[in-house]
Design a protein around this motif. Structure first.
Motif, PDB file in Angstrom:
ATOM      1  N   LEU A 285      57.183 -30.900  -2.143  1.00 33.72           N
ATOM      2  CA  LEU A 285      58.010 -29.703  -2.326  1.00 33.72           C
ATOM      3  C   LEU A 285      57.203 -28.574  -2.961  1.00 33.72           C
ATOM      4  O   LEU A 285      57.297 -27.406  -2.553  1.00 33.72           O
ATOM      5  CB  LEU A 285      59.222 -30.051  -3.187  1.00 33.72           C
ATOM      6  CG  LEU A 285      60.248 -28.930  -3.409  1.00 33.72           C
ATOM      7  CD1 LEU A 285      60.867 -28.516  -2.081  1.00 33.72           C
ATOM      8  CD2 LEU A 285      61.330 -29.383  -4.382  1.00 33.72           C
ATOM      9  N   ALA A 286      56.382 -28.916  -3.980  1.00 37.07           N
ATOM     10  CA  ALA A 286      55.549 -27.902  -4.627  1.00 37.07           C
ATOM     11  C   ALA A 286      54.522 -27.333  -3.652  1.00 37.07           C
ATOM     12  O   ALA A 286      54.251 -26.119  -3.636  1.00 37.07           O
ATOM     13  CB  ALA A 286      54.857 -28.505  -5.847  1.00 37.07           C
ATOM     14  N   ALA A 287      53.918 -28.214  -2.809  1.00 30.85           N
ATOM     15  CA  ALA A 287      52.939 -27.738  -1.828  1.00 30.85           C
ATOM     16  C   ALA A 287      53.591 -26.808  -0.812  1.00 30.85           C
ATOM     17  O   ALA A 287      53.010 -25.784  -0.423  1.00 30.85           O
ATOM     18  CB  ALA A 287      52.290 -28.931  -1.130  1.00 30.85           C
ATOM     19  N   LEU A 288      54.819 -27.155  -0.390  1.00 31.45           N
ATOM     20  CA  LEU A 288      55.533 -26.289   0.552  1.00 31.45           C
ATOM     21  C   LEU A 288      55.836 -24.935  -0.073  1.00 31.45           C
ATOM     22  O   LEU A 288      55.686 -23.884   0.566  1.00 31.45           O
ATOM     23  CB  LEU A 288      56.822 -26.975   0.995  1.00 31.45           C
ATOM     24  CG  LEU A 288      57.665 -26.238   2.044  1.00 31.45           C
ATOM     25  CD1 LEU A 288      56.871 -26.086   3.333  1.00 31.45           C
ATOM     26  CD2 LEU A 288      58.969 -26.981   2.306  1.00 31.45           C
ATOM     27  N   GLY A 289      56.264 -24.955  -1.346  1.00 32.79           N
ATOM     28  CA  GLY A 289      56.521 -23.687  -2.026  1.00 32.79           C
ATOM     29  C   GLY A 289      55.259 -22.860  -2.188  1.00 32.79           C
ATOM     30  O   GLY A 289      55.287 -21.630  -2.058  1.00 32.79           O
ATOM     31  N   LEU A 290      54.126 -23.522  -2.473  1.00 33.88           N
ATOM     32  CA  LEU A 290      52.862 -22.798  -2.615  1.00 33.88           C
ATOM     33  C   LEU A 290      52.448 -22.156  -1.293  1.00 33.88           C
ATOM     34  O   LEU A 290      52.000 -21.003  -1.268  1.00 33.88           O
ATOM     35  CB  LEU A 290      51.775 -23.762  -3.104  1.00 33.88           C
ATOM     36  CG  LEU A 290      50.379 -23.159  -3.308  1.00 33.88           C
ATOM     37  CD1 LEU A 290      50.433 -22.072  -4.365  1.00 33.88           C
ATOM     38  CD2 LEU A 290      49.380 -24.239  -3.697  1.00 33.88           C
ATOM     39  N   LEU A 291      52.617 -22.887  -0.198  1.00 32.01           N
ATOM     40  CA  LEU A 291      52.280 -22.317   1.107  1.00 32.01           C
ATOM     41  C   LEU A 291      53.185 -21.134   1.446  1.00 32.01           C
ATOM     42  O   LEU A 291      52.729 -20.107   1.967  1.00 32.01           O
ATOM     43  CB  LEU A 291      52.402 -23.397   2.184  1.00 32.01           C
ATOM     44  CG  LEU A 291      51.331 -24.486   2.178  1.00 32.01           C
ATOM     45  CD1 LEU A 291      51.649 -25.537   3.243  1.00 32.01           C
ATOM     46  CD2 LEU A 291      49.957 -23.883   2.421  1.00 32.01           C
ATOM     47  N   GLY A 292      54.482 -21.276   1.151  1.00 33.08           N
ATOM     48  CA  GLY A 292      55.395 -20.162   1.405  1.00 33.08           C
ATOM     49  C   GLY A 292      55.058 -18.942   0.569  1.00 33.08           C
ATOM     50  O   GLY A 292      55.095 -17.803   1.051  1.00 33.08           O
ATOM     51  N   LEU A 293      54.715 -19.185  -0.709  1.00 33.72           N
ATOM     52  CA  LEU A 293      54.350 -18.070  -1.583  1.00 33.72           C
ATOM     53  C   LEU A 293      53.077 -17.390  -1.094  1.00 33.72           C
ATOM     54  O   LEU A 293      52.987 -16.153  -1.091  1.00 33.72           O
ATOM     55  CB  LEU A 293      54.165 -18.582  -3.008  1.00 33.72           C
ATOM     56  CG  LEU A 293      53.811 -17.547  -4.078  1.00 33.72           C
ATOM     57  CD1 LEU A 293      54.918 -16.511  -4.200  1.00 33.72           C
ATOM     58  CD2 LEU A 293      53.555 -18.215  -5.419  1.00 33.72           C
ATOM     59  N   ALA A 294      52.084 -18.193  -0.664  1.00 33.24           N
ATOM     60  CA  ALA A 294      50.844 -17.614  -0.152  1.00 33.24           C
ATOM     61  C   ALA A 294      51.109 -16.795   1.107  1.00 33.24           C
ATOM     62  O   ALA A 294      50.565 -15.689   1.277  1.00 33.24           O
ATOM     63  CB  ALA A 294      49.832 -18.722   0.129  1.00 33.24           C
ATOM     64  N   ALA A 295      51.952 -17.322   2.005  1.00 32.49           N
ATOM     65  CA  ALA A 295      52.271 -16.575   3.229  1.00 32.49           C
ATOM     66  C   ALA A 295      52.992 -15.266   2.908  1.00 32.49           C
ATOM     67  O   ALA A 295      52.720 -14.224   3.517  1.00 32.49           O
ATOM     68  CB  ALA A 295      53.123 -17.441   4.158  1.00 32.49           C
ATOM     69  N   LYS A 296      53.895 -15.328   1.937  1.00 33.90           N
ATOM     70  CA  LYS A 296      54.624 -14.117   1.542  1.00 33.90           C
ATOM     71  C   LYS A 296      53.689 -13.074   0.945  1.00 33.90           C
ATOM     72  O   LYS A 296      53.798 -11.870   1.235  1.00 33.90           O
ATOM     73  CB  LYS A 296      55.725 -14.492   0.543  1.00 33.90           C
ATOM     74  CG  LYS A 296      56.591 -13.325   0.128  1.00 33.90           C
ATOM     75  CD  LYS A 296      57.680 -13.788  -0.839  1.00 33.90           C
ATOM     76  CE  LYS A 296      58.538 -12.605  -1.280  1.00 33.90           C
ATOM     77  NZ  LYS A 296      59.597 -13.039  -2.234  1.00 33.90           N
ATOM     78  N   GLU A 297      52.754 -13.517   0.090  1.00 35.83           N
ATOM     79  CA  GLU A 297      51.810 -12.581  -0.523  1.00 35.83           C
ATOM     80  C   GLU A 297      50.898 -11.962   0.535  1.00 35.83           C
ATOM     81  O   GLU A 297      50.616 -10.763   0.493  1.00 35.83           O
ATOM     82  CB  GLU A 297      50.975 -13.310  -1.579  1.00 35.83           C
ATOM     83  CG  GLU A 297      51.741 -13.675  -2.834  1.00 35.83           C
ATOM     84  CD  GLU A 297      52.155 -12.458  -3.633  1.00 35.83           C
ATOM     85  OE1 GLU A 297      51.464 -11.424  -3.548  1.00 35.83           O
ATOM     86  OE2 GLU A 297      53.188 -12.533  -4.332  1.00 35.83           O
ATOM     87  N   LEU A 298      50.445 -12.778   1.487  1.00 34.87           N
ATOM     88  CA  LEU A 298      49.584 -12.243   2.538  1.00 34.87           C
ATOM     89  C   LEU A 298      50.340 -11.242   3.409  1.00 34.87           C
ATOM     90  O   LEU A 298      49.784 -10.207   3.806  1.00 34.87           O
ATOM     91  CB  LEU A 298      49.043 -13.389   3.398  1.00 34.87           C
ATOM     92  CG  LEU A 298      48.021 -14.317   2.718  1.00 34.87           C
ATOM     93  CD1 LEU A 298      47.637 -15.453   3.652  1.00 34.87           C
ATOM     94  CD2 LEU A 298      46.779 -13.535   2.299  1.00 34.87           C
TER      95      LEU A 298
END
Length: 358
Positions: free
Chosen positions: A108-121
């Motif tokens: 769940l944390a890895a999925l949130g990190l990927l989503g946050l990275a995609a949002k920032e990009l």
């Protein structure tokens, strides 16, 4: 401008200025080939000789600082990964269901990190597109290029297609794009019909922020509170202006915008100009009408307004073509009037308190 003498062994030849074989060059020592002509800048008698451009160009070499950051970030990532691995192993050693729960939480944390990275990009890309759009519209207006202006305005319409408050302006601009053939006029019409309501709201945001800074610094008893209030209001203003103009920056995008605002102020000399203007006005009679504390608040408010003006220039997806944009003088009168009202209200309150004690 002079033409470079032909190389030895080549007969003199005539070229038209629009010929593809004519080249512009800053290097006077360059020798043209047999099938081209070079045009270089001639030095006047009173001009100083210039060094080659390479003399002021930084040489690329080994960047040890970059190696240091990569190594440290890698070590931190490995440390976090090993800590998580050790935790999962300990959970499985206790009981299986705790281990599986730990794995689910890690996923769940890895999925949130990927989503946050995609949002920032995505936010960084959106801020970059706005910068690029503003530059292209500026070039189209200066060159009066209708094709480039139309292409840029189509992107501008797409930027605001999900904003109901811009529906009328988008409709008017779409009609102008079918009728107007001058690129500069198209950019002016976009500024008038589509961006003018946003510009008006941006001015309200900057004005309200400047008023809050002025009042807080006038009544605050400590310099640290003043500093924190000014910092908070300025950062808040930059974020609100970016959201207003369609930027919607994330954390990294906000850092980039803040850096651009500071760079814009440094390039235009805005802080020094604002301070000079405020000091001049205060020295010509305002100090006699306001207390020293309120006068200091007005100066802080004017500097906050100057930062807001720079943020508008950075966040706006189109340049100011029809007008110059907001100026510090537009905010000064309202700030001074607000401070005078606050001074009168404070004096009346003190008199009422004194009368009540008596």
């Amino acid at each position: 401008m002079i033409g470079t003498p032909p190389p030895s062994g080549r007969r003199p030849a005539a070229f038209r200025l629009d010929d593809s074989k004519v080249r512009m060059s800053d290097d006077e020592t360059r020798t043209p080939s047999l099938d081209e002509a070079l045009i270089t800048q001639a030095l006047q008698d009173d001009e100083e000789p210039r060094l080659p451009r390479d003399a002021s160009t930084p040489k690329t070499g080994v960047r040890f600082g970059k190696w240091l950051m990569i190594g440290l970030s890698g070590l931190v990532s490995l440390a976090i990964g090993l800590a998580i691995d050790s935790l999962i192993r300990d959970l499985f050693a206790r009981t299986d269901w705790l281990g599986w729960l730990g794995l689910a939480l890690v996923a769940l944390a890895a999925l949130g990190l990927l989503g946050l990275a995609a949002k920032e990009l995505a936010a960084l890309a959106r801020v970059g597109r706005i910068d690029d759009l503003r530059d292209r519209l500026q070039q189209a207006a200066e060159a009066d290029d209708a094709r480039a202006a139309s292409a840029g305005l189509k992107e501008l319409l797409a930027l605001y297609r999900d904003r109901p408050e811009t529906a009328q302006g988008r409709k008017a601009l779409a009609g102008h794009m079918r009728e107007v053939i001058d690129g500069r006029d198209l950019v002016k019409l976009a500024e008038r019909d589509l961006l003018s309501p946003l510009d008006l709201e941006a001015r309200r945001i900057v004005m309200n922020s400047a008023k809050r800074v002025s009042l807080v610094t006038a009544v605050s008893p400590r310099a640290l509170v003043d500093l924190l209030a000014v910092l908070y209001e300025n950062l808040r203003t930059v974020r609100r202006l970016s959201i207003l103009y369609g930027g919607r920056p994330g954390t990294l995008g906000f850092v980039r915008l803040t850096r651009q605002v500071v760079t814009h102020l440094a390039v235009t000399g805005g802080m020094a100009a604002g301070d000079s203007l405020a000091s001049q006005v205060l020295g010509h009679g305002l100090a006699a009408r306001l207390s020293a504390r309120l006068g200091e608040g007005v100066i802080n408010g004017l500097l906050t307004a100057r930062i807001g003006i720079a943020a508008i220039a950075v966040c706006r997806p189109a340049p100011f073509v029809a007008g110059r944009g907001p100026t510090i003088s537009e905010f000064m009168g309202e700030l001074i009037s607000s401070s005078e009202k606050a001074e009168k209200a404070a004096s009346a309150s003190q008199k009422r308190d004194q009368t009540a004690r008596e």
